[in-house]
Enzyme design. Structure first.
Site, PDB file in Angstrom:
ATOM      1  CG  ASN A  59      -1.669   1.270   1.420  1.00  0.00           C
ATOM      2  OD1 ASN A  59      -2.677   1.518   0.775  1.00  0.00           O
ATOM      3  ND2 ASN A  59      -1.180   2.116   2.328  1.00  0.00           N
TER       4      ASN A  59
ATOM      5  CB  SER B 283      -3.550   4.885  -8.584  1.00  0.00           C
ATOM      6  OG  SER B 283      -4.232   6.094  -8.857  1.00  0.00           O
TER       7      SER B 283
ATOM      8  CE1 TYR C  86       0.789   7.649  -6.305  1.00  0.00           C
ATOM      9  CE2 TYR C  86      -1.041   7.976  -7.841  1.00  0.00           C
ATOM     10  CZ  TYR C  86      -0.561   7.510  -6.629  1.00  0.00           C
ATOM     11  OH  TYR C  86      -1.412   6.894  -5.747  1.00  0.00           O
TER      12      TYR C  86
ATOM     13  CB  ALA D  61       4.831   6.286 -15.391  1.00  0.00           C
TER      14      ALA D  61
END
Length: 254
Positions: free
Chosen positions: A87, A139, A152, A154
Site C-alpha cells: 500500500n 491507482s 505516479y 507511470a
C-alpha cells in the site's frame, strides 16, 4: 466479526494513516495478525499496532536490504507471513518539463520499485508454506493517466502490469497476486492535490465528486473491503485481476 483470516499473518506497508491504516484494521478484524509498516517510526504507527494487537515493521521499502529485514522480522516475531498488502506510496505533482529528475525517479522507485523488492522479500516465506496472497494497491491514475502526475501514473501503471504478470507466474504455487485500483479516496493525499491546484480541501472534494457517477469520492473502508476479499485464502480463482474502486469514474460515457 469476520474470521476468514484467523491464523494468518499480514504485512501492510504505508500503514501509518489513510488507506493503509484502514486495511490494517480491516484485516485484523478478520482475524489476521497484522504487521504495520511505514518509512519512519511514529507514535501513530505504534498506536495503530497496539490498537489491533499487531506489530510494527518500520523501514523504507525502496531499499532491498530493508525489505529483506522487514520480512524476516515479521516471520521471526509472528512465525509466518501469509499476506502482503503493498500500500506504500510517494507522490508529487508537476508538469513533466518542470519535474525534478531525482524526484521523478524517487516516485517510481518507491511505488514500483518498492513493490518489486517487497514481493521478492516475502516470496521465500510464502513458498515455505505453499501458498500466499499479495494485494497491490495501484491507482485509477495508473489506468487513465493524469496531468502533472506522470511519475505516479507511470509507476502505478507499471504495478498493474506487474500484478498481471506475477498472477500468471505464481498462481501454480498457490501464491495469488491481485490489485486494487482506488479512484479518488478521502485520504491525506487529497491535500497534496488541493495544494497543487491552489484550492482548499473542501473545494478539491467537490471538484472530484462532480466527475464521479456515484456523486461522491470513495472512503478508505470501501477500498479495504476489496483488500480483505483478495486476501481470503478461500478465493483462489481470482488471479492477476484489478478491482477498480472508483464510483464508476472510468466507465465510458458520451
Amino acid at each position: 466479526m469476520s474470521t476468514r483470516l484467523d491464523g494468518r499473518v499480514a504485512l501492510i506497508t504505508g500503514a501509518a494513516q489513510g488507506m493503509g491504516a484502514a486495511h490494517a484494521r480491516r484485516l485484523a478484524a478478520a482475524g489476521a495478525t497484522v504487521a504495520v509498516n511505514d518509512i519512519r517510526d511514529s507514535t501513530g504507527l505504534r498506536a495503530l499496532a497496539d490498537e489491533i494487537g499487531g506489530l510494527c515493521a518500520v523501514g523504507d521499502v525502496s531499499d532491498a536490504a530493508v525489505c529483506e529485514r522487514i520480512a524476516a522480522d515479521v516471520v521471526r516475531a509472528a512465525g509466518r507471513l501469509d499476506i502482503l498488502v503493498a500500500n506504500h506510496a510517494y507522490m508529487t505533482m508537476a508538469p513533466l518539463a518542470d519535474h525534478d529528475d531525482a524526484d521523478w525517479w524517487r516516485v517510481v522507485d518507491t511505488n514500483l520499485g518498492g513493490t518489486f523488492l517487497l514481493i521478492q522479500s516475502v516470496l521465500p516465506y510464502m513458498r515455505q508454506r505453499g501458498a500466499g496472497r499479495i494485494v497491490v494497491i495501484t491507482s485509477e491514475w495508473g489506468v487513465t493517466g493524469w496531468p502533472e502526475a506522470t511519475a505516479y501514473a507511470a509507476a502505478k501503471s507499471g504495478l498493474i502490469s506487474l500484478v498481471k504478470t506475477l498472477g500468471r507466474e505464481l498462481a501454480h504455487e498457490h501464491i495469488i497476486v491481485n490489485a486494487v485500483a482506488p479512484g479518488v479516496t478521502d485520504t491525506p493525499q487529497l491535500q497534496v492535490d488541493a495544494d497543487a491546484a491552489g484550492v482548499d480541501l473542501a473545494a478539491m472534494h467537490a471538484r472530484y465528486a462532480s466527475s464521479i457517477p456515484l456523486g461522491r469520492i470513495g472512503s478508505p473502508d470501501e477500498v479495504s473491503a476489496a483488500v480483505e476479499l483478495l486476501s481470503d485464502f478461500d478465493l483462489e480463482s481470482v488471479v492477476g485481476q484489478v478491482i477498480s474502486c472508483n464510483g464508476g469514474s472510468t466507465r465510458s460515457r458520451a
